[in-house]
Scaffold this active site. Structure first.
Site, PDB file in Angstrom:
ATOM      1  N   GLU A 146      -0.707  -8.779   5.041  1.00  0.00           N
ATOM      2  CA  GLU A 146      -0.591  -8.897   6.500  1.00  0.00           C
ATOM      3  C   GLU A 146      -1.955  -8.874   7.185  1.00  0.00           C
ATOM      4  OE1 GLU A 146      -0.827  -4.454   5.888  1.00  0.00           O
ATOM      5  OE2 GLU A 146      -0.091  -6.207   4.784  1.00  0.00           O
ATOM      6  N   CYS A 206       0.842  -1.191   0.000  1.00  0.00           N
ATOM      7  CA  CYS A 206       0.000   0.000   0.000  1.00  0.00           C
ATOM      8  C   CYS A 206       0.889   1.257   0.000  1.00  0.00           C
ATOM      9  CB  CYS A 206      -0.984  -0.037   1.163  1.00  0.00           C
ATOM     10  SG  CYS A 206      -2.415   1.049   0.943  1.00  0.00           S
ATOM     11  N   HIS A 239      -3.262  -5.838   1.067  1.00  0.00           N
ATOM     12  CA  HIS A 239      -2.583  -6.022   2.350  1.00  0.00           C
ATOM     13  C   HIS A 239      -2.498  -7.497   2.753  1.00  0.00           C
ATOM     14  CE1 HIS A 239      -2.412  -1.800   3.899  1.00  0.00           C
ATOM     15  NE2 HIS A 239      -3.392  -1.627   3.033  1.00  0.00           N
TER      16      HIS A 239
END
Length: 230
Positions: A197, A86, A195
């Protein structure tokens, strides 16, 4: 394997990134402040999302001037693994570590929801645990995730197999050629808008992002002659 999670003023996904490394890999990981001038002890550098420097000027434009970015450039040149997610992707393009630029979503709206991604290059340091062409589900959260490059750059990305992920369904931001993530020519530097994560457990709605972390650990172990975790 030792990981660094960079922290800039305005980073807000640094905790998510560090917890993903701890929970998925159980490997050493540190927060590293943007003023750091030594990343030599780390094998992988993770540049998280957020709003570094409040996204003033352009997203990532100020962060790429931070002292730590000289060390990130050096690490990338040495072949160490670098992942920008990002705002981290935006920083890597501003720093010249990846081609192209991220501009405003074509809807002019902030988009925050899961998306389907197709794995276009399963041979990078961060994607070797995926199957080529596999479709995975990973969330996005951005207002300026529209990947743009000129025709010559796009042709080079295709020629060199640098397109890592494409949006498999709806293109949420208008990115050229549905591109969601790219890598450098060596494949050790990867940038992406979604994302991973935030997709490391079914409790989060998907665990498809976890294999980006297992991939890089496998790549590092294979490079150093250790057993992989496959």
């Amino acid at each position: 394997m030792k990981f660094a999670v960079l922290v800039f003023p305005g980073s807000n996904c640094d905790i998510d990134m560090l917890k993903a490394v701890e929970d998925v890999l159980q490997q050493p990981v540190d927060y590293v402040w943007y003023t750091s001038t030594d990343l030599s002890q780390y094998d992988a550098i993770l540049v998280p999302g957020g709003f570094s420097y409040g996204d003033y000027l352009r997203c990532g434009a100020m962060a790429q001037l931070a002292p730590v970015m000289q060390e990130v450039r050096k690490a990338a040149e040495e072949g160490k693994f670098v992942l920008g997610v990002c705002n981290g992707f935006q920083i890597l393009t501003e720093a010249g570590l990846l081609p192209g630029a991220l501009i405003r979503n074509n809807s002019l709206k902030f988009r925050c929801h899961p998306v389907d991604l197709r794995v276009e290059n399963a041979g990078t340091g961060f994607t070797n645990d995926y199957e080529q062409g596999e479709v995975v589900r990973i969330p996005i959260a951005h207002g300026e995730g529209n990947f743009y490059c000129d025709d010559e750059t796009l042709a080079n990305l295709k020629k060199n197999n640098q397109i890592v992920f494409r949006y498999a369904g709806d293109n949420p931001n208008g990115s050229v050629d549905n591109i969601a993530g790219i890598c450098n020519e060596k494949g050790n530097v990867v940038g992406m808008m979604p994302h991973p994560e935030r997709a490391v457990s079914e409790l989060l709605g998907s665990k498809d992002g976890a294999r980006m972390f297992t991939s890089v650990l496998n790549a590092w172990r294979e490079r150093n002659g250790a057993a992989s975790i496959r």
